[in-house]
Design an enzyme around this catalytic site. Structure first.
Site, mmCIF file in Angstrom:
data_model
loop_
_atom_site.group_PDB
_atom_site.id
_atom_site.type_symbol
_atom_site.label_atom_id
_atom_site.label_comp_id
_atom_site.label_asym_id
_atom_site.label_seq_id
_atom_site.Cartn_x
_atom_site.Cartn_y
_atom_site.Cartn_z
ATOM 1 C CD GLN A 117 5.844 -15.232 0.210
ATOM 2 O OE1 GLN A 117 6.807 -15.409 0.846
ATOM 3 N NE2 GLN A 117 5.806 -15.327 -1.327
ATOM 4 C CG ASP A 120 4.026 -3.560 -0.734
ATOM 5 O OD1 ASP A 120 4.918 -4.284 -1.337
ATOM 6 O OD2 ASP A 120 3.090 -3.968 -0.983
ATOM 7 C CG HIS A 150 4.136 -12.921 5.433
ATOM 8 N ND1 HIS A 150 5.141 -13.450 4.746
ATOM 9 C CD2 HIS A 150 3.478 -14.243 5.809
ATOM 10 C CE1 HIS A 150 5.246 -14.547 4.434
ATOM 11 N NE2 HIS A 150 4.478 -15.237 5.209
ATOM 12 C CB CYS A 158 -1.632 -2.773 21.660
ATOM 13 S SG CYS A 158 -0.941 -2.733 23.502
ATOM 14 C CB THR A 239 7.893 -15.516 -4.174
ATOM 15 O OG1 THR A 239 8.150 -15.715 -2.677
ATOM 16 C CG2 THR A 239 7.078 -16.642 -4.970
ATOM 17 C CB SER A 240 13.330 -16.311 -3.194
ATOM 18 O OG SER A 240 12.869 -16.017 -1.717
ATOM 19 C CG MET A 265 13.649 -9.969 -12.231
ATOM 20 S SD MET A 265 13.500 -9.119 -13.376
ATOM 21 C CE MET A 265 15.066 -8.106 -13.220
ATOM 22 C CB CYS A 282 6.328 -9.767 -12.199
ATOM 23 S SG CYS A 282 6.517 -8.758 -11.054
HETATM 24 C C1 BV8 Z 1 5.457 -20.159 10.898
HETATM 25 C C2 BV8 Z 1 6.497 -9.879 7.334
HETATM 26 C C3 BV8 Z 1 4.527 -21.421 12.457
HETATM 27 C C4 BV8 Z 1 7.562 -9.244 7.979
HETATM 28 C C5 BV8 Z 1 7.713 -12.148 6.798
HETATM 29 C C6 BV8 Z 1 9.629 -25.174 6.942
HETATM 30 C C7 BV8 Z 1 10.897 -25.271 6.462
HETATM 31 C C8 BV8 Z 1 11.813 -24.364 6.985
HETATM 32 C C9 BV8 Z 1 11.543 -23.358 7.776
HETATM 33 C C10 BV8 Z 1 10.196 -23.072 8.197
HETATM 34 C C11 BV8 Z 1 9.151 -23.987 7.889
HETATM 35 N N1 BV8 Z 1 8.053 -23.645 8.169
HETATM 36 C C12 BV8 Z 1 8.273 -22.559 9.208
HETATM 37 C C13 BV8 Z 1 9.443 -22.093 8.972
HETATM 38 C C14 BV8 Z 1 10.209 -20.942 9.377
HETATM 39 C C15 BV8 Z 1 10.023 -19.699 8.910
HETATM 40 C C16 BV8 Z 1 10.617 -19.867 7.461
HETATM 41 O O1 BV8 Z 1 10.068 -20.115 6.645
HETATM 42 N N2 BV8 Z 1 12.125 -19.550 7.392
HETATM 43 C C17 BV8 Z 1 12.656 -19.502 6.123
HETATM 44 C C18 BV8 Z 1 13.831 -18.462 6.170
HETATM 45 C C19 BV8 Z 1 13.443 -20.933 5.989
HETATM 46 N N3 BV8 Z 1 8.577 -19.348 8.653
HETATM 47 C C20 BV8 Z 1 7.935 -18.822 9.702
HETATM 48 O O2 BV8 Z 1 8.763 -18.523 10.670
HETATM 49 C C21 BV8 Z 1 6.592 -18.370 9.522
HETATM 50 N N4 BV8 Z 1 5.724 -18.556 10.520
HETATM 51 O O3 BV8 Z 1 6.119 -20.804 10.186
HETATM 52 O O4 BV8 Z 1 4.731 -20.152 11.954
HETATM 53 C C22 BV8 Z 1 3.242 -21.832 11.727
HETATM 54 C C23 BV8 Z 1 3.532 -22.459 10.616
HETATM 55 C C24 BV8 Z 1 2.089 -23.182 9.639
HETATM 56 C C25 BV8 Z 1 0.979 -22.902 10.533
HETATM 57 C C26 BV8 Z 1 1.077 -22.493 11.684
HETATM 58 C C27 BV8 Z 1 2.061 -21.953 12.277
HETATM 59 C C28 BV8 Z 1 6.309 -16.861 9.226
HETATM 60 C C29 BV8 Z 1 7.110 -16.349 7.996
HETATM 61 C C30 BV8 Z 1 6.704 -14.755 7.845
HETATM 62 C C31 BV8 Z 1 7.817 -14.023 8.150
HETATM 63 N N5 BV8 Z 1 7.593 -12.607 7.726
HETATM 64 N N6 BV8 Z 1 7.370 -10.853 6.329
HETATM 65 C C32 BV8 Z 1 8.263 -8.283 7.288
HETATM 66 O O5 BV8 Z 1 8.022 -8.103 5.857
HETATM 67 O O6 BV8 Z 1 9.305 -7.522 7.583
HETATM 68 S S1 BV8 Z 1 8.822 -13.159 5.550
HETATM 69 C C33 BV8 Z 1 9.143 -12.011 4.266
HETATM 70 O O7 BV8 Z 1 10.291 -12.569 3.851
HETATM 71 C C34 BV8 Z 1 8.242 -11.666 3.222
HETATM 72 O O8 BV8 Z 1 7.075 -11.373 3.719
HETATM 73 C C35 BV8 Z 1 8.553 -12.918 2.435
HETATM 74 O O9 BV8 Z 1 7.539 -13.894 2.763
HETATM 75 C C36 BV8 Z 1 10.013 -13.277 2.746
HETATM 76 C C37 BV8 Z 1 10.799 -12.659 1.628
HETATM 77 O O10 BV8 Z 1 10.515 -13.440 0.446
HETATM 78 P P1 BV8 Z 1 10.119 -13.078 -1.046
HETATM 79 O O11 BV8 Z 1 8.958 -12.146 -0.989
HETATM 80 O O12 BV8 Z 1 10.104 -14.079 -2.197
HETATM 81 O O13 BV8 Z 1 11.446 -11.843 -1.487
HETATM 82 P P2 BV8 Z 1 12.979 -12.472 -1.706
HETATM 83 O O14 BV8 Z 1 13.513 -11.213 -1.682
HETATM 84 O O15 BV8 Z 1 13.384 -13.604 -1.210
HETATM 85 O O16 BV8 Z 1 12.807 -12.753 -3.413
HETATM 86 C C38 BV8 Z 1 12.456 -11.860 -4.145
HETATM 87 C C39 BV8 Z 1 12.317 -12.754 -5.545
HETATM 88 O O17 BV8 Z 1 11.688 -11.649 -6.558
HETATM 89 C C40 BV8 Z 1 13.548 -13.259 -6.075
HETATM 90 O O18 BV8 Z 1 13.540 -14.695 -6.585
HETATM 91 C C41 BV8 Z 1 13.818 -12.258 -7.265
HETATM 92 O O19 BV8 Z 1 14.567 -12.840 -8.244
HETATM 93 C C42 BV8 Z 1 12.312 -11.939 -7.791
HETATM 94 N N7 BV8 Z 1 12.285 -10.630 -8.348
HETATM 95 C C43 BV8 Z 1 12.922 -9.403 -8.120
HETATM 96 N N8 BV8 Z 1 12.421 -8.455 -9.055
HETATM 97 C C44 BV8 Z 1 11.646 -8.993 -9.831
HETATM 98 C C45 BV8 Z 1 11.369 -10.388 -9.374
HETATM 99 N N9 BV8 Z 1 10.771 -11.097 -9.903
HETATM 100 C C46 BV8 Z 1 9.773 -10.606 -10.852
HETATM 101 N N10 BV8 Z 1 9.693 -9.271 -11.208
HETATM 102 C C47 BV8 Z 1 10.716 -8.344 -10.831
HETATM 103 N N11 BV8 Z 1 10.756 -7.306 -11.229
HETATM 104 ZN ZN ZN Z 2 -2.807 -1.368 24.051
#
Ligand code: BV8
Ligand code: ZN
EC number: 2.3.1.-
Length: 296
Positions: A117, A120, A150, A158, A239-240, A265, A282
């Protein structure tokens, strides 16, 4: 054939036995994979940039309303990602991409795909580095080694003519230079005129970061669905599991009879259904569980 392991276990030997029998292995990774490289995550303290929730800026609406602010957000993340180094988890997953290395750890003729996801670009960088020391066959469109579902921070697309260019310029344009240092909420926000923001190299229109925003369709969904349905083992790393469809793949693997191992974590939603749970950074738990040395 049912596996007699209570879930979730953190028994590395039991996990290795499952690895030994696994042919098709996938990883679903999130921001936690790059946390050890100094990049902030989306939740918790790292979930804010200036006074804005990161998730509120990762939308087409936010870009429509204030492209200057959204470009400053992505410029900030580009600058940090450019300076970040892959960590031991990135390298271990990259080495695990080598069929030779997997031979002694997994079932014969195994396959391995990292579905991230993260935008970077650090997993692809680690893989590129590792290919200098271990033989890894070229990935193909049908069987890529890494799927950036993602999108990619360093792709610039564009909004008008779909031209895509790979751009690692720092800064990406003069008007954004130094804005990565403006962090505090109350600091005066620079409003950059759209004509000074990144433009399309094709038609000169306003360009946007090549990432998938909320509400937009992620990349390679059909390929990912196939991989999830055919996976014997899914490693859920840093991932969360709150953003869909990414958060749903572990359930698909389990639903198709595969095993799931979570590396995080802390406890995360749905990990109680996993077969294995390895708590901790990790960058330590992944090399340890895969039995892969830390150095590249
Ligand atoms: C879509 C790019 C239609 C941009 C990103 C079903 C139910 C509810 C909602 C939805 C659903 N289906 C769709 C939705 C809507 C939405 C969604 O999920 N909303 C959520 C908020 C409820 N989804 C969408 O809009 C998606 N598109 O559904 O289109 C479709 C669907 C299917 C088929 C056709 C069409 C698009 C989602 C993508 C959005 N873009 N990123 C950018 O990066 O700026 S999402 C972005 O946020 C990241 O890419 C990532 O996906 C997400 C963040 O989550 P994590 O990566 O898990 O990070 P987080 O901080 O949350 O957690 C970090 C974890 O790491 C923690 O648990 C922590 O404890 C742990 N950790 C920390 N340090 C460590 C560690 N673990 C191990 N070692 C360590 N050292
Ligand atoms: Zn263009």
């Amino acid at each position: 054939m049912p596996y007699p392991f209570p879930a979730p276990s953190s028994d590395v030997d039991a996990f290795r036995n499952v690895l030994k029998k696994s042919v098709n292995i996938i990883v679903v990774a999130g921001a936690g994979l790059s946390a050890g490289s100094g990049l902030s995550t989306f939740r918790g303290a790292g979930g804010y940039w200036r006074r804005f929730k990161a998730t509120t800026l990762a939308t087409p609406e936010a870009f429509e309303k204030n492209p200057s602010r959204v470009w400053q957000f992505y410029h900030y993340r580009r600058e940090f990602a450019l300076r970040a180094k892959p960590n031991a988890a990135h390298y271990a997953l990259a080495r695990f991409t080598s069929p030779q290395i997997r031979e002694s750890i997994c079932a014969p003729k195994s396959t391995f795909t990292v579905i991230t996801q993260n935008v970077d670009g650090i997993s692809p960088r680690a893989l590129k580095e590792v290919t200098s020391s271990v033989s890894i066959p070229e990935g193909t469109h049908e069987h890529p080694h890494i799927i950036e579902m993602h999108g990619r921070l360093f792709d610039v697309i564009c909004a008008k003519c779909d031209h895509v260019s790979w751009n690692i310029n720092s800064p990406i344009c003069d008007a954004l230079a130094g804005t990565e240092k403006i962090l505090e909420a109350e600091d005066h926000e620079v409003n950059i005129p759209v004509e000074n923001l990144p433009r399309c190299e094709g038609c000169g229109e306003l360009a946007r970061p090549g990432v998938v925003w909320f509400g937009e369709t992620p990349r390679d969904l059909d390929l990912i669905d196939d991989l999830a349905q055919n996976a014997d083992l899914c490693l859920v790393v840093g991932t969360s599991s709150t953003v869909y469809p990414a958060a749903g793949y572990a359930d698909i693997v389990r639903g198709c009879g595969g095993k799931v191992a979570v590396f995080n974590m802390e406890r995360t939603s749905g990990d109680e259904d996993a077969d294995f749970l390895f708590l901790g950074p990790c960058e330590e738990t992944i090399p340890a569980a895969l039995g892969i040395a830390q150095e590249i």
